[in-house]
Design a protein around this motif. Structure first.
Motif, PDB file in Angstrom:
ATOM      1  N   PRO A  64       0.804  -1.229   0.000  1.00 13.70           N
ATOM      2  CA  PRO A  64       0.000   0.000   0.000  1.00 13.70           C
ATOM      3  C   PRO A  64       0.833   1.273   0.000  1.00 13.70           C
ATOM      4  O   PRO A  64       0.441   2.270  -0.624  1.00 13.70           O
ATOM      5  CB  PRO A  64      -0.826  -0.127   1.295  1.00 13.70           C
ATOM      6  N   VAL A  65       1.969   1.249   0.677  1.00 19.35           N
ATOM      7  CA  VAL A  65       2.832   2.429   0.694  1.00 19.35           C
ATOM      8  C   VAL A  65       3.374   2.718  -0.699  1.00 19.35           C
ATOM      9  O   VAL A  65       3.382   3.867  -1.168  1.00 19.35           O
ATOM     10  CB  VAL A  65       3.989   2.233   1.700  1.00 19.35           C
ATOM     11  N   LEU A  67       2.065   1.774  -3.618  1.00 20.96           N
ATOM     12  CA  LEU A  67       0.966   2.216  -4.480  1.00 20.96           C
ATOM     13  C   LEU A  67       0.570   3.650  -4.172  1.00 20.96           C
ATOM     14  O   LEU A  67       0.288   4.442  -5.089  1.00 20.96           O
ATOM     15  CB  LEU A  67      -0.235   1.287  -4.310  1.00 20.96           C
ATOM     16  N   ALA A  68       0.542   3.996  -2.887  1.00 26.49           N
ATOM     17  CA  ALA A  68       0.188   5.369  -2.515  1.00 26.49           C
ATOM     18  C   ALA A  68       1.222   6.365  -3.034  1.00 26.49           C
ATOM     19  O   ALA A  68       0.870   7.459  -3.499  1.00 26.49           O
ATOM     20  CB  ALA A  68       0.061   5.479  -0.992  1.00 26.49           C
ATOM     21  N   VAL A  71       0.593   6.843  -6.756  1.00 25.85           N
ATOM     22  CA  VAL A  71      -0.564   7.713  -6.980  1.00 25.85           C
ATOM     23  C   VAL A  71      -0.220   9.161  -6.664  1.00 25.85           C
ATOM     24  O   VAL A  71      -0.634  10.092  -7.378  1.00 25.85           O
ATOM     25  CB  VAL A  71      -1.757   7.227  -6.128  1.00 25.85           C
ATOM     26  N   CYS A  72       0.570   9.371  -5.629  1.00 23.03           N
ATOM     27  CA  CYS A  72       0.942  10.739  -5.247  1.00 23.03           C
ATOM     28  C   CYS A  72       1.820  11.413  -6.304  1.00 23.03           C
ATOM     29  O   CYS A  72       1.781  12.641  -6.443  1.00 23.03           O
ATOM     30  CB  CYS A  72       1.666  10.730  -3.904  1.00 23.03           C
ATOM     31  N   THR A 184      -6.753  -3.191   1.126  1.00 24.15           N
ATOM     32  CA  THR A 184      -5.536  -2.581   0.597  1.00 24.15           C
ATOM     33  C   THR A 184      -5.839  -1.263  -0.106  1.00 24.15           C
ATOM     34  O   THR A 184      -5.130  -0.264   0.082  1.00 24.15           O
ATOM     35  CB  THR A 184      -4.841  -3.545  -0.375  1.00 24.15           C
ATOM     36  N   LEU A 185      -6.902  -1.247  -0.914  1.00 22.88           N
ATOM     37  CA  LEU A 185      -7.274   0.000  -1.594  1.00 22.88           C
ATOM     38  C   LEU A 185      -7.668   1.078  -0.595  1.00 22.88           C
ATOM     39  O   LEU A 185      -7.354   2.264  -0.790  1.00 22.88           O
ATOM     40  CB  LEU A 185      -8.423  -0.270  -2.571  1.00 22.88           C
ATOM     41  N   VAL A 188      -4.494   2.396   0.847  1.00 24.87           N
ATOM     42  CA  VAL A 188      -3.844   3.252  -0.153  1.00 24.87           C
ATOM     43  C   VAL A 188      -4.495   4.622  -0.189  1.00 24.87           C
ATOM     44  O   VAL A 188      -3.817   5.660  -0.272  1.00 24.87           O
ATOM     45  CB  VAL A 188      -3.902   2.585  -1.549  1.00 24.87           C
ATOM     46  N   LEU A 191      -3.428   6.540   2.974  1.00 26.29           N
ATOM     47  CA  LEU A 191      -2.027   6.946   2.874  1.00 26.29           C
ATOM     48  C   LEU A 191      -1.837   8.060   1.846  1.00 26.29           C
ATOM     49  O   LEU A 191      -1.053   8.988   2.059  1.00 26.29           O
ATOM     50  CB  LEU A 191      -1.161   5.741   2.504  1.00 26.29           C
ATOM     51  N   THR A 192      -2.567   7.971   0.732  1.00 28.83           N
ATOM     52  CA  THR A 192      -2.479   9.021  -0.278  1.00 28.83           C
ATOM     53  C   THR A 192      -2.906  10.361   0.295  1.00 28.83           C
ATOM     54  O   THR A 192      -2.270  11.399   0.037  1.00 28.83           O
ATOM     55  CB  THR A 192      -3.352   8.662  -1.492  1.00 28.83           C
TER      56      THR A 192
END
Length: 328
Positions: A64-65, A67-68, A71-72, A184-185, A188, A191-192
């Motif tokens: 998740p980190v 992926l975040a 996305v960032c 998980t989503l 994410v 975290l985002t």
């Protein structure tokens, strides 16, 4: 002998000759160096293996980190625009995320009617294609018996039905995995939000945590890594958009159904390494084959291959190299 030494010293200008080194010393020194480097490589390999095992155990927390952060890299620019417009950090982060998901929902809203409208037509075209293949096999030069052909297609349909049942069973048995994906989503997303809201404070916190001297090195390292990752993702997005546009234009010219939907699928699939571009291109060719025929499918295949070659050999290297030069 003294006269000889004097004469040699006079004639050579008192040159100091190096002492002879025994061959065993040279071999021993080489073996010692090889042993030291072998030990270092062994330690590195063991450390990498242990790190890989630890990462495998912690992968659900690390993914998740990662992926975040990816996305960032896409949302950081609009988030900074909102910050410059005097938006509070939390409101800017929430607004950026809402706009991002609204854009994704808008794209699906645009392509859903096209897929729903033309999927039934594709179904009937596939059915007609199967009937045409049956008639072709019954004629020259194969002259197969009609019952044999029907039995063959019935076996194929039965196999597909069994596979569908197996897949459905795996889906129901994999509800735990689906739940894990949803969780998980959600992680994410959270975290985002925090990365967009407080990401600018991380570098100062890192310098305080590791000390002033090491902190500046850590700041430079993380800044370069972030800029490189962001540049790569943005360049890949540009490449994917260009490929989707040109392939979509080709599909429209040929007259392939669901050209816009296939273009969106091409754009998304291009972010998947190795198999993404191949899968999207194969899907476009299959739709053209089913709906239009063999000739149009070959034309679509040529268009897809030509665009992929231009992207892989010209556009992508140029963009990626420029991004790398900007952040080195």
């Amino acid at each position: 002998m003294d006269d000889l030494k004097d004469s040699r010293g006079d004639s050579t200008g008192d040159v100091d000759y190096p002492a002879r080194i025994d061959r065993s010393v040279v071999i021993g020194d080489s073996v010692r160096r090889v042993s030291v480097w072998s030990l270092r490589i062994l330690f590195i390999a063991v450390a990498a293996y242990v790190g890989w095992l630890i990462l495998g155990q912690l992968w659900r927390g690390v993914l998740p980190v990662i992926l975040a952060l990816i996305v960032c890299t896409v949302l950081s620019t609009p988030n900074m625009w909102l910050r410059k417009l005097k938006f509070p950090p939390a409101l800017a982060a929430v607004t950026t995320i809402i706009i991002f998901f609204a854009a994704i929902a808008g794209v699906f809203w645009l392509i859903a009617p096209s897929i729903a409208r033309q999927s039934q037509t594709l179904y009937y075209q596939v059915f007609d294609g199967i009937l045409s293949v049956q008639l072709w096999l019954q004629g020259d030069p194969f002259n197969l018996d009609a019952n044999d052909v029907d039995n063959f297609f019935n076996e194929v349909v039965g196999w597909l039905q069994n596979q569908a049942g197996t897949i459905a069973g795996e889906i129901f048995s994999g509800l735990g995995m689906a739940t894990s994906v949803i969780i998980t989503l959600g992680v994410v997303l959270v975290l985002t939000f925090f990365f967009l809201k407080d990401g600018d404070r991380f570098l100062s916190w890192g310098r305080q945590a590791v000390g002033e001297t090491s902190g500046w090195h850590l700041t430079e390292l993380l800044t370069r890594a972030w800029n490189t990752l962001a540049g790569f993702i943005r360049a890949q997005a540009i490449v994917s958009a260009v490929d989707a546009v040109f392939i979509g234009i080709g599909l429209v010219i040929v007259g392939v159904p669901m050209a816009f939907a296939l273009s969106v699928i091409t754009f998304v699939a291009w972010f998947i390494p190795i198999v993404g571009a191949f899968t999207a291109g194969a899907l476009a060719v299959i739709v053209a084959l089913v709906s239009l025929g063999f000739t149009e499918a070959v034309i679509v295949l040529i268009i897809v291959v030509a665009v992929q070659q231009l992207e892989g050999n010209i556009l992508s290297p140029i963009l990626q190299s420029k991004r790398s030069e900007e952040h080195t």
